[in-house]
Design a protein around this motif. Structure first.
Motif, PDB file in Angstrom:
ATOM      1  N   ALA B 290     -24.103 -11.939 -23.789  1.00 40.14           N
ATOM      2  CA  ALA B 290     -25.078 -13.019 -23.694  1.00 40.14           C
ATOM      3  C   ALA B 290     -26.237 -12.810 -24.666  1.00 40.14           C
ATOM      4  CB  ALA B 290     -25.586 -13.134 -22.252  1.00 40.14           C
ATOM      5  N   ALA B 291     -26.539 -11.534 -24.943  1.00 42.79           N
ATOM      6  CA  ALA B 291     -27.679 -11.247 -25.811  1.00 42.79           C
ATOM      7  C   ALA B 291     -27.416 -11.640 -27.258  1.00 42.79           C
ATOM      8  CB  ALA B 291     -28.038  -9.758 -25.716  1.00 42.79           C
ATOM      9  N   SER B 292     -26.172 -11.496 -27.696  1.00 38.72           N
ATOM     10  CA  SER B 292     -25.954 -11.726 -29.116  1.00 38.72           C
ATOM     11  C   SER B 292     -25.091 -12.952 -29.444  1.00 38.72           C
ATOM     12  CB  SER B 292     -25.374 -10.460 -29.760  1.00 38.72           C
ATOM     13  OG  SER B 292     -24.606  -9.741 -28.827  1.00 38.72           O
ATOM     14  N   TYR B 293     -24.637 -13.691 -28.416  1.00 35.36           N
ATOM     15  CA  TYR B 293     -23.838 -14.882 -28.702  1.00 35.36           C
ATOM     16  C   TYR B 293     -24.329 -16.075 -27.898  1.00 35.36           C
ATOM     17  CZ  TYR B 293     -20.592 -11.589 -30.851  1.00 35.36           C
ATOM     18  OH  TYR B 293     -20.029 -10.618 -31.623  1.00 35.36           O
ATOM     19  N   ASP B 294     -24.008 -17.289 -28.363  1.00 33.93           N
ATOM     20  CA  ASP B 294     -24.299 -18.492 -27.577  1.00 33.93           C
ATOM     21  C   ASP B 294     -23.139 -18.751 -26.623  1.00 33.93           C
ATOM     22  OD1 ASP B 294     -26.737 -19.024 -28.568  1.00 33.93           O
ATOM     23  OD2 ASP B 294     -26.010 -20.370 -30.176  1.00 33.93           O
ATOM     24  N   VAL B 295     -23.372 -18.440 -25.372  1.00 35.09           N
ATOM     25  CA  VAL B 295     -22.287 -18.502 -24.394  1.00 35.09           C
ATOM     26  C   VAL B 295     -22.335 -19.814 -23.609  1.00 35.09           C
ATOM     27  CG1 VAL B 295     -21.295 -17.410 -22.359  1.00 35.09           C
ATOM     28  CG2 VAL B 295     -22.258 -16.009 -24.184  1.00 35.09           C
ATOM     29  N   ALA B 296     -21.198 -20.502 -23.536  1.00 30.35           N
ATOM     30  CA  ALA B 296     -21.130 -21.733 -22.737  1.00 30.35           C
ATOM     31  C   ALA B 296     -20.722 -21.409 -21.306  1.00 30.35           C
ATOM     32  CB  ALA B 296     -20.137 -22.718 -23.354  1.00 30.35           C
ATOM     33  N   ASP B 297     -19.804 -20.469 -21.161  1.00 28.16           N
ATOM     34  CA  ASP B 297     -19.339 -20.134 -19.815  1.00 28.16           C
ATOM     35  C   ASP B 297     -18.720 -18.743 -19.812  1.00 28.16           C
ATOM     36  OD1 ASP B 297     -18.889 -20.422 -17.171  1.00 28.16           O
ATOM     37  OD2 ASP B 297     -17.098 -21.696 -17.379  1.00 28.16           O
ATOM     38  N   LEU B 298     -18.723 -18.115 -18.638  1.00 30.86           N
ATOM     39  CA  LEU B 298     -18.163 -16.774 -18.495  1.00 30.86           C
ATOM     40  C   LEU B 298     -17.359 -16.703 -17.207  1.00 30.86           C
ATOM     41  CD1 LEU B 298     -21.302 -14.532 -19.115  1.00 30.86           C
ATOM     42  CD2 LEU B 298     -19.253 -14.533 -20.524  1.00 30.86           C
ATOM     43  N   SER B 299     -16.275 -15.962 -17.250  1.00 28.34           N
ATOM     44  CA  SER B 299     -15.611 -15.690 -15.977  1.00 28.34           C
ATOM     45  C   SER B 299     -14.904 -14.350 -16.065  1.00 28.34           C
ATOM     46  CB  SER B 299     -14.629 -16.802 -15.617  1.00 28.34           C
ATOM     47  OG  SER B 299     -13.588 -16.816 -16.550  1.00 28.34           O
ATOM     48  N   ILE B 300     -14.726 -13.725 -14.920  1.00 22.04           N
ATOM     49  CA  ILE B 300     -14.088 -12.408 -14.907  1.00 22.04           C
ATOM     50  C   ILE B 300     -12.809 -12.504 -14.106  1.00 22.04           C
ATOM     51  CG2 ILE B 300     -14.311 -10.025 -14.078  1.00 22.04           C
ATOM     52  CD1 ILE B 300     -17.311 -10.279 -14.547  1.00 22.04           C
ATOM     53  N   THR B 301     -11.721 -11.991 -14.639  1.00 18.99           N
ATOM     54  CA  THR B 301     -10.504 -11.930 -13.833  1.00 18.99           C
ATOM     55  C   THR B 301     -10.216 -10.483 -13.471  1.00 18.99           C
ATOM     56  OG1 THR B 301      -9.206 -11.905 -15.853  1.00 18.99           O
ATOM     57  CG2 THR B 301      -9.383 -14.014 -14.727  1.00 18.99           C
ATOM     58  N   GLU B 302      -9.828 -10.315 -12.214  1.00 18.47           N
ATOM     59  CA  GLU B 302      -9.561  -8.977 -11.712  1.00 18.47           C
ATOM     60  C   GLU B 302      -8.192  -8.533 -12.193  1.00 18.47           C
ATOM     61  OE1 GLU B 302     -11.729  -7.180 -10.028  1.00 18.47           O
ATOM     62  OE2 GLU B 302     -13.134  -8.833 -10.354  1.00 18.47           O
ATOM     63  N   PRO B 303      -7.998  -7.226 -12.260  1.00 14.50           N
ATOM     64  CA  PRO B 303      -6.665  -6.763 -12.634  1.00 14.50           C
ATOM     65  C   PRO B 303      -5.670  -7.134 -11.537  1.00 14.50           C
ATOM     66  CG  PRO B 303      -8.032  -4.923 -11.943  1.00 14.50           C
ATOM     67  CD  PRO B 303      -8.920  -6.126 -12.008  1.00 14.50           C
ATOM     68  N   ALA B 304      -4.509  -7.599 -11.906  1.00 15.94           N
ATOM     69  CA  ALA B 304      -3.497  -7.936 -10.925  1.00 15.94           C
ATOM     70  C   ALA B 304      -2.829  -6.654 -10.455  1.00 15.94           C
ATOM     71  CB  ALA B 304      -2.463  -8.863 -11.534  1.00 15.94           C
ATOM     72  N   ILE B 305      -2.514  -6.641  -9.157  1.00 18.62           N
ATOM     73  CA  ILE B 305      -1.872  -5.454  -8.608  1.00 18.62           C
ATOM     74  C   ILE B 305      -0.592  -5.129  -9.361  1.00 18.62           C
ATOM     75  CG2 ILE B 305      -0.527  -4.735  -6.602  1.00 18.62           C
ATOM     76  CD1 ILE B 305      -2.837  -5.757  -4.923  1.00 18.62           C
ATOM     77  N   GLU B 306       0.111  -6.187  -9.709  1.00 17.40           N
ATOM     78  CA  GLU B 306       1.355  -5.983 -10.436  1.00 17.40           C
ATOM     79  C   GLU B 306       1.110  -5.186 -11.732  1.00 17.40           C
ATOM     80  OE1 GLU B 306       0.728  -8.591  -8.700  1.00 17.40           O
ATOM     81  OE2 GLU B 306       2.544  -8.975  -7.536  1.00 17.40           O
ATOM     82  N   ASP B 307      -0.012  -5.522 -12.413  1.00 16.22           N
ATOM     83  CA  ASP B 307      -0.305  -4.828 -13.674  1.00 16.22           C
ATOM     84  C   ASP B 307      -0.597  -3.361 -13.420  1.00 16.22           C
ATOM     85  OD1 ASP B 307       0.009  -7.182 -14.959  1.00 16.22           O
ATOM     86  OD2 ASP B 307      -2.142  -7.678 -14.975  1.00 16.22           O
ATOM     87  N   VAL B 308      -1.372  -3.110 -12.352  1.00 11.62           N
ATOM     88  CA  VAL B 308      -1.723  -1.724 -12.054  1.00 11.62           C
ATOM     89  C   VAL B 308      -0.466  -0.924 -11.759  1.00 11.62           C
ATOM     90  CG1 VAL B 308      -3.001  -0.239 -10.495  1.00 11.62           C
ATOM     91  CG2 VAL B 308      -3.935  -2.466 -11.128  1.00 11.62           C
ATOM     92  N   ILE B 309       0.407  -1.544 -10.961  1.00 17.27           N
ATOM     93  CA  ILE B 309       1.624  -0.840 -10.576  1.00 17.27           C
ATOM     94  C   ILE B 309       2.511  -0.596 -11.790  1.00 17.27           C
ATOM     95  CG2 ILE B 309       3.728  -0.999  -9.224  1.00 17.27           C
ATOM     96  CD1 ILE B 309       1.965  -2.696  -7.263  1.00 17.27           C
TER      97      ILE B 309
END
Lengths: 296, 315, 265
Positions: B290-309
């Motif tokens: 956010a400090a160095s770019y013009d951000v319109a929107d942000l979202s975070i996706t959690e790691p999928a259990i399948e990926d961890v496994i």
């Protein structure tokens, strides 16, 4: 085995009479099963009262539907005076008897036939984590009071028939009527259970059970004299639906057995009922055991 | 002895497969394969794995619904396969996606029925009901027919229903599935309190890693019937090297974002995907972007259990 | 050709339930045998009841068992799927398909009916033929007339079931209407007792109602009770009811469409 197989209850002192303990437990289980069944059925009755209009309409609908069964017989009698040697009032007695027994059994556990559905939906699993006998839960599930419609209609026909048949009523004969209803209901209860237990093996074939329940009732609403003698023997010794109403009715209507079968059969309905119940109980237990080891 | 003890537990199923129009082949599928673990009283354990890995088979054996093919298990000192009914009084089960409450009747009626079915004495029932009503904020809902409750409210009702008889162990199957963020948070808060104050042991299956993160000190991962991991969540992340993803929508297209602690995985027009370690906080990354770019929107996706496994496997 | 594809899909869908089909055939046969003996008893007493002889009556029983599922006497079939789609609101999609809504569902139901005719229609008839002495159509003409009459019966039944399902657009719960329809259909199709033995004016009334198209008309063509002009009149009766009922369906669906557009389902 990591766990104790028989959990000794924290009772004090030595048990004085060990023999009847399993019996007592069975008695306790039975009583608890009935009580729990009542509690669950009551919940479903309250559900049906929350949709009062629908409930009344469905009950009347049931009454109407089953009444048409009897209208069909009346229409047949517009063309004939006797059917298989029996007059309208006598056939009404047979019809009322078998239909009332079916109605009572259907009210008590008619929804058991949806067992396959429950297994697929996973609700059967949910029942297994409750401290109530599975059978009581399955029977009470979606208890439908609207089935009183069929019962009311059958009872009305039976009452009319009892008043109209030309019979010299003795105490013995009069007592045979409630006895007929009790034994016949038990027989249908066992048949419903057997049909449902089959669904532990094949859930798609549930319609075949109808051939024995509703089929059994349709079959016994006519005098068995219309069927070939081999069929009557099969209905006595193999699929004993003849004991629902036919044999007790022969006694009540004061008729000699048209097939010359022993008169003792007229009093053997409890034997047939008991035998079917044992078979049904066995099938149910085997089915549950199978379910618990296959999960399907 | 631990509250739940599982030794060498296996469950095989016979599966009939159609080979041709008339021939069917029977072959054996091992849903659970020599599983051994122990859960102590008061633990909160997350039981995870992809669909069909053997999770629900294990839970069904622990609750006595299914009988094991081999091995032994004991729950609260009881063998579930032999004394299923006795066990039902010691455990509570919540089936995430379907309710066991009476759809058309007020919530209170379902609770009252359970009181009778579990033969809970009145005082204890009244105490429990009062406590759960307060903790789960059910007060106004008790007289509402269940069908009128929202998914979150219904789930709270289901959980209270599973607890009225004071079970020592509570099994939860996907308890937060379909709930909004606020409901999820409240539910987790309640489960933490339940565990802390009543010492109820929790075993929950979930697809939501946040459930595990916020509730469980211990994770068991099952795949193809094998227990592939049993340990703390930190250890799981370490082993799995799992990452979270920050999806950034910039106002204008830009060259790949360069911030410390995160790397760009994908760029698609003004949208960029940045990955960062799952256990690291998202805040510094977000702040840096956010400090160095013009951000319109942000979202975070959690790691999928399948990926961890999957990551555990490839290691 | 699209409609043929829809029908084929419905046919295939039903053909996957082998165990259910076999169980159903078994049940049909049991009921067929029971009713056969009842009718034999009636016709033994009155050998010309309703203008049938005992062979006609027994044949009628097995035709009835064959038609239960084919004509879908007590609901079921494609219209049940429709009722479910109305309840869930998915029907909005169907209403905007570039094909005729009625045609879509009719094709689907005809596909189902064909499957049921070939399984639950043919099998009980064969079993009945093995167990009892049955009468068969007397010649090619009779077979052809029967082959026209059966699909017409399905169309009439479809239209009635469609109207019942469409009631779900307005009623929250169409169970009551469905049950009522099932009762009328079962009784006035002649499934319980042939319409020809209904006494006096009830017979004339029953023979004029649309449900007479389900079983009584096709059966009379099969049995040779209706030949020549009579048979054509029977088909005309079916066509008339099919036309009237389908027109009603179209009108009701137009209203329903307006309702869905205004209220969004």
């Amino acid at each position: 085995m990591a766990s104790p197989t028989t959990r000794t209850a924290p009772s004090t002192g030595p048990a004085p009479t060990p023999a009847p303990a399993p019996l007592r437990r069975l008695g306790g289980n039975l009583r608890w099963g009935f009580r729990a069944y009542g509690l669950l059925a009551l919940m479903w009755i309250r559900v049906s009262f929350t949709y009062r209009t629908s409930f009344v309409l469905l009950t009347l609908g049931q009454l109407f539907i089953t009444a048409l069964d009897f209208v069909a017989i009346v229409i047949m009698f517009a063309n004939v005076d006797v059917l298989g040697g029996f007059g309208l009032a006598e056939i009404a007695f047979l019809y009322g008897g078998s239909s009332l027994c079916l109605g009572l059994a259907d009210l008590a556990l008619g929804n058991i036939e949806r067992l396959g559905n429950r297994i697929r939906m996973g609700t059967f699993d949910a029942m297994m984590v409750r401290p109530v006998p599975l059978f009581a839960q399955v029977c009470a599930d979606e208890f439908a009071l609207r089935r009183l419609g069929r019962i009311a209609q059958a009872a009305a026909v039976l009452t009319w028939a009892t008043a109209s048949v030309d019979v010299d009523w003795t105490v013995g004969r009069a007592l045979m009527v409630p006895y007929l209803v009790a034994c016949g209901t038990v027989i249908f209860l066992a048949i419903f259970t057997l049909g449902a237990a089959l669904q532990f093996w094949t859930t798609d074939g549930s319609e075949a059970a109808n051939a024995f329940t509703y089929g059994g009732s349709t079959l016994t609403q006519y005098p068995l004299t219309i069927y070939p003698v081999e069929a009557v023997k099969a209905l006595t010794f193999i699929v004993p639906v003849a004991f629902v109403n036919w044999y007790p009715a022969l006694y009540i209507l004061d008729r000699p057995d048209p097939f010359g079968l022993p008169a003792a059969l007229q009093f053997s309905s409890p034997v047939a009922g008991l035998a079917l119940c044992l078979l049904a109980g066995l099938a149910w237990r085997t089915g549950v055991r199978r379910y618990r080891s296959t999960g399907s | 002895m631990s509250l739940i003890e599982v030794t060498d537990l296996s469950r095989t199923f016979e599966v009939r497969r159609k080979v041709s129009r008339f021939r069917r082949e029977v072959h054996e599928v091992r849903a659970v394969d020599h599983l051994s673990f122990a859960v102590g009283a008061g633990e909160m354990v997350g039981y995870i794995g992809p669909n069909g890995a053997g999770k629900s088979t294990t839970i069904k054996m622990l609750t006595g619904i299914l009988v094991p093919s081999s091995g032994s298990l004991s729950v609260a000192g009881i063998d579930p396969s032999r004394n299923r009914v006795e066990l039902t009084r010691r455990i509570g089960v919540v089936f995430g996606q379907r309710t066991t409450l009476w759809w058309d009747l007020p919530l209170r009626d379902s609770f009252e029925l359970l009181r009778r079915i579990y033969r809970i004495d009145r005082d204890r029932y009244r105490r429990n009901l009062a406590e759960f009503t307060e903790l789960l904020e059910l007060g106004d809902l008790l007289d509402t027919p269940v069908r009128q409750l929202s998914l979150g409210q219904r789930m709270r009702g289901d959980i209270a229903a599973a607890l009225l008889h004071d079970p020592e162990i509570l099994y939860l199957d996907e308890p937060t599935i379909g709930l909004d963020v606020v409901s999820k948070g409240r539910l987790r808060e309640f489960l933490r309190t339940l565990n802390a104050e009543r010492g109820v042991t929790l075993l929950l299956t979930t697809h939501d890693l946040q459930d595990i993160e916020q509730l469980c000190s211990r994770v068991m991962v099952i795949d193809h019937g094998f227990l592939v991991f049993d340990g703390s969540l930190e250890l799981l992340h370490e082993r799995g090297g799992s990452t979270r993803t920050l999806v950034v929508d910039l106002v204008d297209e830009a060259p790949p974002i360069d911030v410390p602690g995160a790397e760009v995985r994908k760029v698609e027009g003004p949208r960029q995907w940045l990955s960062f370690p799952a256990k690291a906080s998202a805040a510094p990354v977000v702040a840096a972007v956010a400090a160095s770019y013009d951000v319109a929107d942000l979202s975070i996706t959690e790691p999928a259990i399948e990926d961890v496994i999957r990551a555990i496997y490839t290691r | 050709m699209l409609y043929a594809a829809i029908a084929a899909r419905a046919f295939r869908r039903y053909s996957t339930y082998t165990a259910a089909t076999l169980a159903g055939i078994f049940t049909n046969c049991v009921f067929g045998a029971i009713i056969t003996f009842a009718y034999i008893a009636v016709w033994r007493q009155n050998p010309t009841a309703g203008g049938y002889d005992v062979t006609d009556a027994v044949t009628y029983v097995w035709l009835g068992q064959a038609m239960i599922m084919t004509v879908a006497v007590w609901n079921g079939g494609a219209t049940d799927d429709l009722a479910a789609r109305i309840r869930t609101g998915d029907v909005a999609i169907d209403l905007y398909r570039p094909v005729s809504f009625l045609g879509w569902w009719l094709a689907s139901d005809l596909g189902r009916a064909l499957f049921h005719l070939l399984t639950r229609g043919v099998a009980p008839t064969l079993v009945g033929g093995l167990l009892f002495d049955l009468r068969y159509p007397a010649g090619l003409t009779a077979w052809l007339l029967f082959a026209v009459s059966v699909p017409l019966a399905v169309v009439v039944s479809f239209a009635i079931r469609m109207l019942v399902s469409a009631s779900a657009f307005w009623l929250l719960d169409d169970t009551g209407v469905r049950n009522l329809q099932a009762v009328f259909a079962m009784f006035f199709s002649g499934l319980v007792v042939p319409l020809v033995i209904f006494p006096g004016w009830t017979r004339d009334l029953a023979m004029a109602l649309p449900w007479a198209s389900y079983l009584q008309v096709p059966a009379d063509i099969w049995l040779g009770q209706r030949t020549g002009v009579d048979a054509l009149a029977g088909l005309g009766f079916q066509v008339l009811w099919a036309g009237v009922l389908l027109a009603m369906c179209a009108a009701v669906l137009r209203l329903a469409q307006r309702k869905v557009v205004v209220h969004g389902g």
